[in-house]
Design an enzyme around this catalytic site. Structure first.
Site, PDB file in Angstrom:
ATOM      1  N   LEU A 220       0.827  -1.201   0.000  1.00 52.50           N
ATOM      2  CA  LEU A 220       0.000   0.000   0.000  1.00 52.50           C
ATOM      3  C   LEU A 220       0.865   1.255   0.000  1.00 52.50           C
ATOM      4  O   LEU A 220       1.864   1.343   0.721  1.00 52.50           O
ATOM      5  CB  LEU A 220      -0.849   0.001   1.276  1.00 52.50           C
ATOM      6  CG  LEU A 220      -1.696   1.237   1.551  1.00 52.50           C
ATOM      7  CD1 LEU A 220      -2.974   1.187   0.715  1.00 52.50           C
ATOM      8  CD2 LEU A 220      -2.039   1.339   3.032  1.00 52.50           C
ATOM      9  N   CYS A 221       0.467   2.246  -0.818  1.00 57.18           N
ATOM     10  CA  CYS A 221       1.113   3.568  -0.735  1.00 57.18           C
ATOM     11  C   CYS A 221       0.021   4.631  -0.872  1.00 57.18           C
ATOM     12  O   CYS A 221      -1.158   4.333  -0.728  1.00 57.18           O
ATOM     13  CB  CYS A 221       2.197   3.723  -1.794  1.00 57.18           C
ATOM     14  SG  CYS A 221       1.563   3.906  -3.467  1.00 57.18           S
ATOM     15  N   ALA A 222       0.404   5.855  -1.150  1.00 59.69           N
ATOM     16  CA  ALA A 222      -0.586   6.942  -1.188  1.00 59.69           C
ATOM     17  C   ALA A 222      -1.541   6.811  -2.377  1.00 59.69           C
ATOM     18  O   ALA A 222      -2.740   6.982  -2.244  1.00 59.69           O
ATOM     19  CB  ALA A 222       0.125   8.290  -1.224  1.00 59.69           C
TER      20      ALA A 222
ATOM     21  N   GLY B 147      -0.921   4.262  -5.133  1.00 57.80           N
ATOM     22  CA  GLY B 147      -0.834   2.982  -5.836  1.00 57.80           C
ATOM     23  C   GLY B 147       0.335   2.854  -6.792  1.00 57.80           C
ATOM     24  O   GLY B 147       0.505   1.798  -7.408  1.00 57.80           O
TER      25      GLY B 147
ATOM     26  N   MET C 264      -4.119   4.843  -0.831  1.00 55.79           N
ATOM     27  CA  MET C 264      -4.961   5.501   0.172  1.00 55.79           C
ATOM     28  C   MET C 264      -6.031   6.385  -0.468  1.00 55.79           C
ATOM     29  O   MET C 264      -7.096   6.599   0.109  1.00 55.79           O
ATOM     30  CB  MET C 264      -4.093   6.336   1.125  1.00 55.79           C
ATOM     31  CG  MET C 264      -3.235   5.519   2.056  1.00 55.79           C
ATOM     32  SD  MET C 264      -4.155   4.356   3.101  1.00 55.79           S
ATOM     33  CE  MET C 264      -4.811   5.439   4.370  1.00 55.79           C
TER      34      MET C 264
END
Ligand SMILES: [Fe+2]
Length: 398
Positions: free
Chosen positions: A81-83, A85, A109
């Site tokens: 997971l990151c901010a 994708g 996110m």
């Protein structure tokens, strides 16, 4: 880093909804969060059961790929997971190359913050033959919209800005949206109400209350007025308008079928709405105290509160619905135990912190006095809501 350009094999992805479904159900997923520490601190993915999470920032993978890969447990189903994708997709590629079963959380996110999960509110048998209520849970923000339906017609309450989602949901259930309502001028998210009503050519109602310049085209509603959903013939359900000022001066609740109380940000399942967002904590606090002690007094303990926000996944009930019997909330919500307006206002003052700066901008958009491009709105809406008067239970305050 793995080549993710043209010709490279695509990195498998998991949608936010599927990740939440798996985590809610207790599937043993391992989340690898590659955002930086500040971002992680500000906002995390929450499910109804704890999600086992490993934190290794994306920049660590850039600087020391092998060392970072070694921090990820082997033999696990890893979701990265990151901010937004992008970085997580690259990290997932690196892990796959290293023999780890990894998938990318598509959209990161941002997608988590936009995801909408519809859950049917359980009704008594005699009621469910006449009407249905869906709670639309925006999991990442803790925002709740509602669709109240009867005999092919629907009222949408507190819709989010993703109009296509609400139109698609109505179509899927064979419903024609006949009225769009907001419980109040929201501060934490841009309402989809005005645009949805305009697109469908149906009435939109919201009350901003005194002191606000409301530039939206609205159909005014009176306190005590009954709206009927279900058409002139056949089965209908009554939605009764109830003014509940305090969180905002115009805050309005809707009592569906005499028992299901869509309270907006007036009362939550673990707290009450904060009355300080307009900068008038004494005046609005007094109004809210009067609403909670006087206006709500005639409502029976069996009335089910269906709020517009919640503070964390622990407030989602076993059936997936965020709700509470008024009788239970009268016993358990600390702010409902306070016996004077002064005590109430002092408690609010002690509990709340400065709202995010974006709230003032969002209010202006919802009043119709300004507009903003979609990417700006996405940026403003990042993070969980901070609408509750009691922050001790909100993950956002931790
Ligand atoms: Fe609110």
């Amino acid at each position: 880093m793995t080549d993710t350009g043209p010709g490279a094999s695509p990195v498998p992805a998991i949608e936010v909804g599927d990740l939440l479904l798996a985590a809610d159900g207790g599937s043993p997923v391992l989340l690898l969060d590659v955002r930086n520490e500040d971002e992680v601190k500000a906002w995390k993915v929450e499910a109804r059961r704890p999600i086992e999470t490993v934190y290794v920032p994306y920049f660590d993978f850039i600087e020391d790929e092998a060392g970072s890969v070694a921090k990820v447990p082997r033999g696990r189903d890893v979701v990265v997971l990151c901010a937004q994708g992008g970085s997580s997709e690259m990290v997932a590629g690196v892990l796959i190359d290293a023999g780890v079963h990894a998938r990318n959380v598509r959209g990161g996110m941002v997608a988590y913050g936009e995801y909408l999960q519809p859950v049917a509110v359980p009704l008594e048998a005699a009621e469910s033959s006449r009407f249905a209520i869906w709670q639309i849970n925006r999991r990442g923000k803790g925002c709740l919209s509602y669709v109240v339906a009867s005999n092919g017609e629907a009222i949408v309450v507190d819709p989010m800005k993703n109009l296509e989602w609400f139109e698609g949901f109505a179509a899927q259930h064979g419903l024609r949206i006949v009225h769009v309502l907001d419980t109040h001028i929201h501060a934490d998210h841009v309402s989809g109400g005005p645009a949805l009503s305009e697109k469908l050519g149906v009435p939109y109602s919201v009350s901003a209350g005194e002191g606000f310049e409301l530039r939206q085209a609205v159909t005014p509603l009176e306190d005590g007025q009954a709206l009927r959903v279900g058409g002139p013939a056949g089965v209908t359900i009554e939605v009764r308008v109830m003014r509940t000022p305090g969180h905002t001066p115009g805050s309005t609740s809707y009592l569906v079928g005499g028992r299901y109380f869509l309270t907006g940000d007036t009362v939550f399942v673990g707290s009450v709405g904060r009355p300080d967002l307009g900068g008038h904590v004494v005046e609005w606090g007094q109004m809210l105290f009067a609403t909670l002690t006087e206006r709500l007094a005639p409502l029976g303990d069996e009335v089910l509160v269906l709020p517009a926000h919640y503070a964390g996944a622990h407030e989602i009930g076993p059936g997936g619905v965020v709700s509470g019997r008024l009788g239970d909330l009268r016993r358990t919500v600390p702010e409902l135990q306070l016996r004077s307006a002064d005590e109430f206002i002092a408690s609010v003052r002690a509990a709340v912190r400065e709202p995010p700066a974006s709230y003032a901008e969002i209010i202006k958009v919802n009043l119709g006095v300004s507009s903003a491009p979609a990417d700006k709105i996405t940026e403003w809406e990042l993070g969980k809501n901070e609408c509750a008067a009691s922050t001790k239970r909100t993950a956002a305050s931790r």
